[in-house]
Design a protein around this motif. Structure first.
Motif, PDB file in Angstrom:
ATOM      1  N   LYS A   7      39.539 131.556 -64.856  1.00 51.35           N
ATOM      2  CA  LYS A   7      40.905 131.773 -65.333  1.00 51.35           C
ATOM      3  C   LYS A   7      41.777 132.207 -64.167  1.00 51.35           C
ATOM      4  CE  LYS A   7      39.266 133.106 -69.938  1.00 51.35           C
ATOM      5  NZ  LYS A   7      39.220 134.169 -70.980  1.00 51.35           N
ATOM      6  N   TYR A   8      43.079 132.282 -64.406  1.00 49.03           N
ATOM      7  CA  TYR A   8      44.010 132.664 -63.349  1.00 49.03           C
ATOM      8  C   TYR A   8      44.084 134.191 -63.266  1.00 49.03           C
ATOM      9  CZ  TYR A   8      45.877 127.860 -63.153  1.00 49.03           C
ATOM     10  OH  TYR A   8      46.041 126.507 -63.009  1.00 49.03           O
ATOM     11  N   TYR A   9      43.638 134.745 -62.135  1.00 47.65           N
ATOM     12  CA  TYR A   9      43.721 136.186 -61.926  1.00 47.65           C
ATOM     13  C   TYR A   9      44.264 136.494 -60.538  1.00 47.65           C
ATOM     14  CZ  TYR A   9      41.343 137.760 -66.153  1.00 47.65           C
ATOM     15  OH  TYR A   9      41.022 138.056 -67.465  1.00 47.65           O
ATOM     16  N   TYR A  10      45.173 137.459 -60.517  1.00 50.92           N
ATOM     17  CA  TYR A  10      45.808 137.982 -59.302  1.00 50.92           C
ATOM     18  C   TYR A  10      45.615 139.497 -59.371  1.00 50.92           C
ATOM     19  CZ  TYR A  10      50.100 139.403 -56.647  1.00 50.92           C
ATOM     20  OH  TYR A  10      51.017 139.983 -55.796  1.00 50.92           O
ATOM     21  N   ILE A  11      44.675 140.030 -58.570  1.00 47.19           N
ATOM     22  CA  ILE A  11      44.221 141.409 -58.720  1.00 47.19           C
ATOM     23  C   ILE A  11      44.522 142.192 -57.452  1.00 47.19           C
ATOM     24  CG2 ILE A  11      42.219 142.887 -59.170  1.00 47.19           C
ATOM     25  CD1 ILE A  11      40.861 140.453 -60.452  1.00 47.19           C
ATOM     26  N   HIS A  65      55.134 139.553 -50.772  1.00 48.59           N
ATOM     27  CA  HIS A  65      56.202 139.366 -51.765  1.00 48.59           C
ATOM     28  C   HIS A  65      56.465 137.880 -52.018  1.00 48.59           C
ATOM     29  CE1 HIS A  65      60.290 141.098 -53.339  1.00 48.59           C
ATOM     30  NE2 HIS A  65      59.560 140.535 -54.286  1.00 48.59           N
ATOM     31  N   VAL A  66      56.409 137.094 -50.956  1.00 54.62           N
ATOM     32  CA  VAL A  66      56.577 135.645 -51.112  1.00 54.62           C
ATOM     33  C   VAL A  66      55.455 135.089 -51.993  1.00 54.62           C
ATOM     34  CG1 VAL A  66      56.641 133.412 -49.934  1.00 54.62           C
ATOM     35  CG2 VAL A  66      57.754 135.406 -48.897  1.00 54.62           C
ATOM     36  N   LEU A  67      54.215 135.487 -51.694  1.00 54.63           N
ATOM     37  CA  LEU A  67      53.082 134.965 -52.456  1.00 54.63           C
ATOM     38  C   LEU A  67      53.158 135.399 -53.916  1.00 54.63           C
ATOM     39  CD1 LEU A  67      50.549 133.245 -51.848  1.00 54.63           C
ATOM     40  CD2 LEU A  67      49.255 135.367 -51.868  1.00 54.63           C
ATOM     41  N   GLN A  68      53.532 136.654 -54.145  1.00 51.61           N
ATOM     42  CA  GLN A  68      53.663 137.113 -55.539  1.00 51.61           C
ATOM     43  C   GLN A  68      54.690 136.273 -56.291  1.00 51.61           C
ATOM     44  OE1 GLN A  68      56.481 139.744 -56.370  1.00 51.61           O
ATOM     45  NE2 GLN A  68      55.725 140.452 -58.366  1.00 51.61           N
ATOM     46  N   SER A  69      55.788 135.922 -55.624  1.00 49.70           N
ATOM     47  CA  SER A  69      56.830 135.124 -56.268  1.00 49.70           C
ATOM     48  C   SER A  69      56.297 133.736 -56.634  1.00 49.70           C
ATOM     49  CB  SER A  69      58.042 135.004 -55.342  1.00 49.70           C
ATOM     50  OG  SER A  69      58.558 136.283 -55.031  1.00 49.70           O
ATOM     51  N   CYS A  70      55.478 133.173 -55.764  1.00 53.01           N
ATOM     52  CA  CYS A  70      54.897 131.852 -56.052  1.00 53.01           C
ATOM     53  C   CYS A  70      53.866 131.936 -57.179  1.00 53.01           C
ATOM     54  CB  CYS A  70      54.256 131.281 -54.786  1.00 53.01           C
ATOM     55  SG  CYS A  70      55.445 130.892 -53.469  1.00 53.01           S
ATOM     56  N   ILE A  71      53.130 133.029 -57.229  1.00 49.62           N
ATOM     57  CA  ILE A  71      52.156 133.216 -58.310  1.00 49.62           C
ATOM     58  C   ILE A  71      52.867 133.396 -59.639  1.00 49.62           C
ATOM     59  CG2 ILE A  71      50.403 134.819 -59.190  1.00 49.62           C
ATOM     60  CD1 ILE A  71      49.523 135.231 -56.266  1.00 49.62           C
ATOM     61  N   LEU A  72      53.990 134.106 -59.616  1.00 46.78           N
ATOM     62  CA  LEU A  72      54.764 134.279 -60.851  1.00 46.78           C
ATOM     63  C   LEU A  72      55.275 132.946 -61.383  1.00 46.78           C
ATOM     64  CD1 LEU A  72      56.886 137.523 -60.281  1.00 46.78           C
ATOM     65  CD2 LEU A  72      55.202 137.104 -62.076  1.00 46.78           C
ATOM     66  N   GLU A  73      55.555 132.007 -60.487  1.00 43.36           N
ATOM     67  CA  GLU A  73      56.011 130.687 -60.939  1.00 43.36           C
ATOM     68  C   GLU A  73      54.932 129.963 -61.731  1.00 43.36           C
ATOM     69  OE1 GLU A  73      57.629 128.297 -57.834  1.00 43.36           O
ATOM     70  OE2 GLU A  73      59.265 129.701 -57.387  1.00 43.36           O
ATOM     71  N   GLN A  96      43.384 127.247 -56.523  1.00 47.73           N
ATOM     72  CA  GLN A  96      43.356 125.787 -56.603  1.00 47.73           C
ATOM     73  C   GLN A  96      44.695 125.243 -57.087  1.00 47.73           C
ATOM     74  OE1 GLN A  96      40.459 124.191 -59.407  1.00 47.73           O
ATOM     75  NE2 GLN A  96      39.840 122.654 -57.903  1.00 47.73           N
ATOM     76  N   ALA A  97      45.307 125.948 -58.036  1.00 46.83           N
ATOM     77  CA  ALA A  97      46.617 125.524 -58.534  1.00 46.83           C
ATOM     78  C   ALA A  97      47.736 125.934 -57.579  1.00 46.83           C
ATOM     79  CB  ALA A  97      46.856 126.128 -59.922  1.00 46.83           C
ATOM     80  N   LEU A  98      47.600 127.109 -56.973  1.00 51.20           N
ATOM     81  CA  LEU A  98      48.659 127.665 -56.127  1.00 51.20           C
ATOM     82  C   LEU A  98      48.903 126.829 -54.878  1.00 51.20           C
ATOM     83  CD1 LEU A  98      50.519 130.175 -55.529  1.00 51.20           C
ATOM     84  CD2 LEU A  98      48.524 131.165 -54.364  1.00 51.20           C
ATOM     85  N   VAL A  99      47.842 126.352 -54.234  1.00 56.79           N
ATOM     86  CA  VAL A  99      47.994 125.707 -52.932  1.00 56.79           C
ATOM     87  C   VAL A  99      48.628 124.325 -53.027  1.00 56.79           C
ATOM     88  CG1 VAL A  99      46.052 126.992 -51.969  1.00 56.79           C
ATOM     89  CG2 VAL A  99      45.647 124.731 -52.973  1.00 56.79           C
ATOM     90  N   GLY A 108      53.185 131.615 -63.859  1.00 55.84           N
ATOM     91  CA  GLY A 108      53.067 132.405 -65.079  1.00 55.84           C
ATOM     92  C   GLY A 108      52.012 133.482 -65.021  1.00 55.84           C
ATOM     93  N   VAL A 109      51.648 133.930 -63.804  1.00 52.29           N
ATOM     94  CA  VAL A 109      50.559 134.904 -63.645  1.00 52.29           C
ATOM     95  C   VAL A 109      51.134 136.218 -63.119  1.00 52.29           C
ATOM     96  CG1 VAL A 109      48.362 135.402 -62.517  1.00 52.29           C
ATOM     97  CG2 VAL A 109      48.941 133.045 -63.159  1.00 52.29           C
ATOM     98  N   SER A 110      50.805 137.312 -63.816  1.00 54.24           N
ATOM     99  CA  SER A 110      51.238 138.644 -63.404  1.00 54.24           C
ATOM    100  C   SER A 110      50.086 139.397 -62.746  1.00 54.24           C
ATOM    101  CB  SER A 110      51.736 139.437 -64.621  1.00 54.24           C
ATOM    102  OG  SER A 110      52.851 138.801 -65.210  1.00 54.24           O
ATOM    103  N   LEU A 111      50.437 140.464 -62.076  1.00 54.92           N
ATOM    104  CA  LEU A 111      49.455 141.261 -61.366  1.00 54.92           C
ATOM    105  C   LEU A 111      48.537 142.012 -62.322  1.00 54.92           C
ATOM    106  CD1 LEU A 111      48.396 142.532 -58.698  1.00 54.92           C
ATOM    107  CD2 LEU A 111      50.151 144.310 -58.983  1.00 54.92           C
ATOM    108  N   THR A 112      47.234 141.947 -62.057  1.00 50.72           N
ATOM    109  CA  THR A 112      46.254 142.802 -62.725  1.00 50.72           C
ATOM    110  C   THR A 112      45.994 143.980 -61.797  1.00 50.72           C
ATOM    111  OG1 THR A 112      45.208 140.956 -63.901  1.00 50.72           O
ATOM    112  CG2 THR A 112      43.893 142.950 -63.609  1.00 50.72           C
TER     113      THR A 112
END
Length: 486
Positions: free
Chosen positions: A197-201, A254-262, A233-236, A264-268
């Motif tokens: 699953k999509y996780y940003y930790i 901050h740039v990477l977080q903004s791309c991850i938010l696009e 895999q999806a981000l790159v 639909g993934v929030s920080l864990t």
């Protein structure tokens, strides 16, 4: 029936089961053979020989079998790839931070530099293999208005790491070259999550000002962050285009977080990732660590050495001695009381111990003593957590001891020793009965060999004895049902 195909499948599954001896593969073997027989039966029926449903069922079973295996098997260090962002100009002073935790031929990953490190060749086998980041100055020349000169290069480390290593990977961990990682704890923490699953930790800054200037929902890059394989895999796929949409954000995290938010993934949030956006002496912070496994420490070269009478490098080596014996308890706080003397004991395992000449509740002792200042003074209050001020009140000022040694006493017990750092130079707390702790020069802590389970509550402890007038012995144990630490 197609007996050749059946025999080949049976042999492969049986071999897999024999190697693992696991219940999972026994279940898959029985289910798979039964399902395969069912597929063959339908395949031999005139109505079904060209059925799209049959093909779909076969593909779905194979996918589910692979996914079941992937989720059920425990994550280990071989499933993690590190991308360390570095600079050739700072490598000489920072390499020892990485070499303290990097395990050659065990940890996987690369340190990404801005140019070929000619002055450091031949490259040390104790360091991660180095790669030089791609020169993208031309492509991004109109998008380099970031406050950090290397923001774009650092953002792309995840893309370049993915291209270099994507076989049998579950997690990508991005850190800076002045970050220390407690690898065993990292493995255990990310292993709680499903990498399919999509996780940003990660963790945010300890300083309110730094979070306000960037984002309260951003994993700060110095503390490090973990991205699941599926997310990367999806981000790159469109990362370079996404970078161009954020030309003015300060840093790569901050740039990477903004791309991850696009996506639909929030920080864990995990409390063990530490940016250490603090200055001066952080022993008060480390002595009251959150109830979470220590994963990383950043900015060690900015704060004062964490052990007295040692430099930064020596301090780090000393801290890692405890991590090598029991990383699960490193910095974990336990609290107990010697009621006859009205003393409170607070132990930060593998780092420090404190004695207070008064019974203080855990709600008081779990607040870090503010021996430090925030990274930025533009926000009030300064920190993302409560603190308590330093005091000369003898009932509130602790006797302070620091970690000296660790040893395995036997198969079930570890002993850590803590020595007084300096005389307290305060009178006795009279309101608690005039019981001075000035004579105590050492605290000996006995803890279980087995790794700590962080789920639930802190461990408890007992003051089991005093050796003469100068050594106190504390035993760490699991808390009893309904036990109140007071």
């Amino acid at each position: 029936m197609k007996m050749v195909e059946f025999t080949v499948l049976q042999t492969k599954l049986k071999s897999l089961f024999d190697k693992t001896g696991g219940v999972l593969f026994k279940s898959l073997l029985i289910t798979g053979l039964a399902f395969y027989l069912l597929l063959i039966f339908f395949a031999n029926q005139p109505c079904c020989q060209s059925s799209e449903l049959l093909t779909s069922l076969r593909h779905r079973w194979v996918w589910n079998a692979r996914r079941s295996f992937s989720v059920a098997s425990a994550t280990n260090i071989s499933h993690i790839v590190f991308g360390v962002t570095g600079s050739t100009n700072t490598w000489r002073s920072r390499r020892h931070y990485i070499e303290e935790w990097w395990q050659p031929n065990i940890t996987r990953g690369f340190v990404w530099l801005d140019r070929i490190p000619s002055e450091y060749l031949p490259w040390s086998p104790s360091s991660p293999p180095y790669h030089v980041s791609a020169d993208t100055a031309g492509e991004f020349k109109d998008y380099s208005r970031h406050g950090m000169p290397h923001a774009i290069r650092m953002t792309r480390v995840i893309l370049e790491t993915f291209k270099e290593a994507n076989e049998n990977v579950r997690w990508y961990v991005i850190t800076d070259d002045d970050t220390v990682v407690i690898v065993d704890n990292l493995v255990e923490v990310v292993g709680r999550y499903d990498h399919n699953k999509y996780y940003y930790i990660g963790g945010n800054s300890e300083s309110i000002g730094a979070n306000y200037e960037n984002s309260f929902e951003m994993a700060f890059g110095g503390g490090g962050y973990a991205l699941s394989f599926s997310l990367v895999q999806a981000l790159v796929i469109n990362l370079d285009e996404c970078i161009k949409r954020y030309p003015t954000l300060y840093g790569s995290d901050h740039v990477l977080q903004s791309c991850i938010l696009e996506l639909g993934v929030s920080l864990t949030h995990e409390k063990g990732f530490h940016q250490i956006d603090l200055v001066r002496n952080i022993w008060g912070f480390l002595s009251a660590h959150p109830q979470a496994p220590l994963i990383s420490l950043h900015h060690i070269d900015v704060v004062e050495p964490i052990f007295p009478s040692m430099d930064r490098h020596q301090s780090l080596e000393h801290l890692m001695k405890g991590a090598e014996v029991d990383s699960s308890r490193l910095l974990q706080q336990v609290i107990c009381y010697h009621k006859k003397s009205n003393w409170s004991f607070s132990i930060s395992w593998g780092y420090s111990a404190q004695i207070y000449e008064k019974i203080h509740p855990p709600s008081f002792l779990q607040k870090p003593l503010q021996t430090f200042l925030p990274w930025s003074n533009r926000a009030r209050p300064g920190f993302m957590f409560n603190t308590r001020p330093l005091s000369n009140d003898p009932c509130e000022a602790p006797h302070v001891f620091f970690f000296r040694s660790v040893e395995r006493a036997n198969r079930t017990q570890v002993i850590t020793n803590y020595s007084r750092s300096s005389p307290r130079k305060l009178p006795t707390c009279l309101s608690s009965g005039n019981h001075s702790a000035d004579s105590i020069s050492e605290i000996r802590v006995l803890s279980p060999v087995k790794r700590l389970n962080w789920v639930g509550r802190r461990e408890c402890c007992d003051i089991v004895r005093f050796h003469g007038f100068n050594v106190a012995e504390v035993r760490v144990r699991g808390c009893r049902n309904d036990e109140i630490v007071a």
